[in-house]
Scaffold this motif. Structure first.
Motif, short mmCIF file in Angstrom:
data_model
loop_
_atom_site.label_atom_id
_atom_site.label_comp_id
_atom_site.label_asym_id
_atom_site.label_seq_id
_atom_site.Cartn_x
_atom_site.Cartn_y
_atom_site.Cartn_z
N ASP A 187 -0.10 -8.03 -8.47
CA ASP A 187 0.03 -6.48 -8.20
C ASP A 187 0.88 -5.80 -9.27
OD1 ASP A 187 1.15 -3.91 -7.49
OD2 ASP A 187 1.01 -4.51 -5.25
N PRO A 188 -0.02 -4.87 -9.89
CA PRO A 188 0.50 -4.23 -11.00
C PRO A 188 2.10 -3.40 -10.94
CG PRO A 188 -1.39 -2.89 -10.40
CD PRO A 188 -1.19 -4.25 -9.42
N ALA A 189 2.47 -3.15 -9.93
CA ALA A 189 3.43 -2.49 -9.49
C ALA A 189 4.65 -3.57 -8.86
CB ALA A 189 3.55 -1.79 -8.41
N LYS A 237 14.88 0.52 8.09
CA LYS A 237 14.50 1.58 7.16
C LYS A 237 13.87 1.11 6.16
CE LYS A 237 18.96 4.16 8.63
NZ LYS A 237 20.13 4.67 8.27
N THR A 238 12.90 2.09 5.80
CA THR A 238 12.03 1.98 4.17
C THR A 238 12.84 2.54 3.10
OG1 THR A 238 10.72 3.89 4.94
CG2 THR A 238 9.94 1.64 6.06
N ILE A 239 12.49 1.85 2.00
CA ILE A 239 12.90 2.53 0.58
C ILE A 239 11.75 2.51 -0.38
CG2 ILE A 239 14.27 2.08 -1.35
CD1 ILE A 239 16.12 0.54 0.46
N PRO A 240 11.27 3.61 -0.59
CA PRO A 240 10.22 3.67 -1.65
C PRO A 240 10.39 3.14 -2.85
CG PRO A 240 11.26 5.93 -1.37
CD PRO A 240 11.87 4.96 -0.52
N TYR A 241 9.42 2.72 -3.72
CA TYR A 241 9.66 2.12 -4.97
C TYR A 241 8.10 2.51 -5.89
CZ TYR A 241 6.35 -1.68 -3.88
OH TYR A 241 5.28 -2.45 -3.36
N ASP A 242 8.26 2.78 -6.99
CA ASP A 242 7.38 2.75 -7.89
C ASP A 242 7.24 1.34 -8.77
OD1 ASP A 242 6.61 5.55 -7.66
OD2 ASP A 242 8.66 5.85 -8.66
N ALA A 243 8.13 0.90 -8.78
CA ALA A 243 8.23 -0.68 -9.55
C ALA A 243 9.13 -1.40 -8.68
CB ALA A 243 8.73 -0.32 -10.96
N LEU A 244 8.66 -2.65 -8.41
CA LEU A 244 9.45 -3.40 -7.28
C LEU A 244 9.65 -4.84 -8.37
CD1 LEU A 244 10.60 -4.30 -4.55
CD2 LEU A 244 8.30 -5.22 -4.07
N VAL A 245 10.83 -5.29 -8.13
CA VAL A 245 11.28 -6.70 -8.75
C VAL A 245 11.55 -7.91 -7.74
CG1 VAL A 245 12.58 -7.91 -10.72
CG2 VAL A 245 11.65 -5.38 -10.65
N ALA A 279 3.66 -10.73 1.94
CA ALA A 279 3.10 -9.36 1.20
C ALA A 279 1.64 -9.61 0.84
CB ALA A 279 4.13 -8.78 0.36
N GLY A 280 1.56 -10.84 0.70
CA GLY A 280 0.05 -11.32 0.05
C GLY A 280 -0.01 -11.59 -1.44
N LEU A 281 1.30 -11.77 -1.95
CA LEU A 281 1.04 -12.12 -3.55
C LEU A 281 0.72 -13.46 -3.64
CD1 LEU A 281 4.31 -10.12 -4.47
CD2 LEU A 281 2.08 -9.47 -4.87
N ASP A 282 0.16 -13.94 -4.76
CA ASP A 282 -0.01 -15.40 -5.10
C ASP A 282 1.08 -16.14 -5.39
OD1 ASP A 282 -2.90 -14.77 -4.79
OD2 ASP A 282 -3.08 -14.14 -7.01
N CYS A 283 1.40 -17.18 -4.62
CA CYS A 283 2.22 -18.13 -4.68
C CYS A 283 1.82 -19.67 -4.72
CB CYS A 283 3.31 -18.07 -3.67
SG CYS A 283 4.04 -16.36 -3.39
N ARG A 284 2.59 -20.54 -5.50
CA ARG A 284 2.29 -21.92 -5.45
C ARG A 284 3.73 -22.42 -6.03
NH1 ARG A 284 -1.15 -22.21 -9.11
NH2 ARG A 284 -0.08 -23.27 -10.79
N GLU A 298 0.91 -1.31 0.01
CA GLU A 298 -0.10 -0.17 -0.15
C GLU A 298 0.91 1.30 -0.34
OE1 GLU A 298 -3.64 2.01 2.63
OE2 GLU A 298 -3.09 -0.17 2.60
N ALA A 299 1.60 1.23 0.73
CA ALA A 299 2.70 2.65 0.80
C ALA A 299 3.86 2.32 0.06
CB ALA A 299 3.56 2.60 2.48
N LYS A 300 3.69 1.29 -0.94
CA LYS A 300 4.85 0.89 -2.03
C LYS A 300 6.31 1.39 -1.35
CE LYS A 300 2.57 1.49 -6.16
NZ LYS A 300 2.68 2.11 -7.67
N THR A 301 6.79 0.51 -0.21
CA THR A 301 7.95 0.62 0.39
C THR A 301 8.42 -0.73 0.56
OG1 THR A 301 7.27 0.71 2.75
CG2 THR A 301 7.67 2.78 1.43
N VAL A 302 9.89 -0.98 0.88
CA VAL A 302 10.42 -2.29 1.32
C VAL A 302 11.21 -1.73 2.63
CG1 VAL A 302 10.63 -3.42 -0.91
CG2 VAL A 302 12.62 -2.05 -0.15
#
Length: 407
Positions: free
Chosen positions: A270-272, A99-107, A252-257, A90-94
């Protein structure tokens, strides 16, 4: 999204993560890139670890993915020896080190880890796995003239390590619980060939052999089998598969299998957020369903997909999955998947140590396994990609050139 306004964070500074950063710059992306890795060294190539590195034919410099100066020179904030502990979508941080680092795109390029052996003695000194440069350095220190290596698991990494041990003047025993080596990843003819090839070169290969424990006084000295046999050794390499490092994605709630689920552009739900490499489960393309494919070509293909999407470029054309393994003077190259094939065609003579096994569905090639046979591999991969019908009789005849095989 304008590239200069986009902050990219890549978690995992291995082959896949480092390649995403490289492709982003190659594709003209000029935004800030933060690359975070838990190993203490910059991104490096892993395939040589079980081969050239163990034999002393490669050094740390030759393994580097980029010249060490490239990262800073190209505006990549490379953070080594650091672990991401949380993703806030939601905040787009890791979160790293509190400490937190903001992102617009996360890989996510968190890779996989060696599957542990839950048996007595597995914690003895000299019981090793082989996934990282540090693992390879530990194993290398144990190998040499007269050293006895026991390999638990007859997969590619184990067979490559056995070949390296023999090249260094040691002895090797491969212990495989299945009826044949490479049981999950190669056809029966290829398994039989490699089993015989290792035996000819002095490796003891034990199949249908279950390990019940390891013995030693502080350091391993024997592998114990279910039938009571004890395989004496100075070092034991455990190669029984790998587990995708999905914990961060799952929390983080991403779909995994058995892998982070991604689409054909390596994007998660998550589109980001994108995911690349060994940690992913991706669409099977020509083969349907989804697959988790552990290979460098797969990591590079997904790195290109993610970098293209983030940089606003068209997606690259899909590739046929492929893989290679070097053992002794034998190069195996495999393309495609044999999952839905209905017959095999053997081209060439395995005794000559140059042959190929083709897997067909009707008159279409679905998979090729080529040993010291680059023309068969290259033509097979192309024919799979194009779904070109072939003449099975011509394919089975090595005197007919691969260019003439198409029907």
């Amino acid at each position: 999204m304008e590239s200069h306004a986009t902050r990219v964070v890549i978690i995992g500074a291995g082959h896949a993560g480092g390649s995403v950063a490289g492709f982003l710059r190659q594709y003209g992306f000029d935004g800030p890139i933060t690359l975070i890795g838990d190993e203490p060294i910059p991104p490096y190539q892993r395939p040589p670890l079980s081969k050239a590195w163990l034999k002393g034919e490669a050094d740390a410099d030759s393994l580097q993915l980029k010249d060490p100066a490239w990262w800073a020179d190209n505006g990549c904030d490379l953070r080594l020896g650091q672990t991401v502990t949380a993703i806030d979508r939601e905040a787009k941080t890791v979160t790293v080190g509190g400490k937190t680092i903001p992102y617009d795109a996360l890989v996510l390029a968190t890779g996989s880890r060696a599957r542990a052996l839950p048996l007595p003695g597995a914690d003895l000194d000299g019981v090793l796995s082989l996934r990282t440069a540090a693992d390879a350095e530990h194993l290398k220190a144990h190998l040499g003239s007269g050293t006895r290596l026991a390999v638990i698991g007859g997969g590619y990494v184990g067979l490559e390590a056995a070949a390296s041990a023999m090249a260094l003047g040691g002895a090797a025993t491969i212990i495989e619980r299945e009826p044949r080596v490479l049981a999950r990843v190669a056809s029966a003819p290829v398994s039989a060939f490699y089993q015989a090839a290792h035996a000819r070169r002095g490796v003891e290969v034990l199949t249908n052999a279950s390990v019940t424990g390891l013995e030693g006084d502080g350091a391993v000295s024997a592998v114990v089998l279910a039938d009571g046999r004890r395989i004496a050794c100075d070092v034991a390499l455990v190669g029984v598969g790998a587990i995708a490092n999905t914990e961060l994605a799952e929390s983080a709630g991403l779909d995994c299998r058995d892998g982070v689920l991604v689409d054909a552009s390596a994007r998660t739900g998550d589109p980001a957020i994108w995911a690349v490499g060994d940690v992913t489960r991706r669409p099977g393309g020509l083969y349907g369903g989804d697959i988790r494919f552990e290979s460098v070509p797969n990591a590079l293909e997904q790195a290109k997909q993610a970098a293209s999407a983030i940089a606003g470029r068209d997606q690259p054309p899909p590739e046929v999955p492929w893989f290679w393994s070097d053992q002794y003077d034998l190069k195996l190259q495999m393309a495609g998947l044999a999952t839905d094939a209905d017959r095999q065609i053997l081209r060439g003579d395995p005794d000559s140590e140059r042959f190929a096994v083709f897997h067909l569905k009707g008159d279409l090639i679905r998979c090729v396994e080529a040993v010291n046979a680059p023309p068969e591999f290259m033509a097979g991969r192309l024919l799979i990609a194009r779904q070109t019908p072939i003449d099975p009789a011509k394919l089975a005849d090595p005197s007919v050139g691969m260019k003439e095989v198409a029907a």
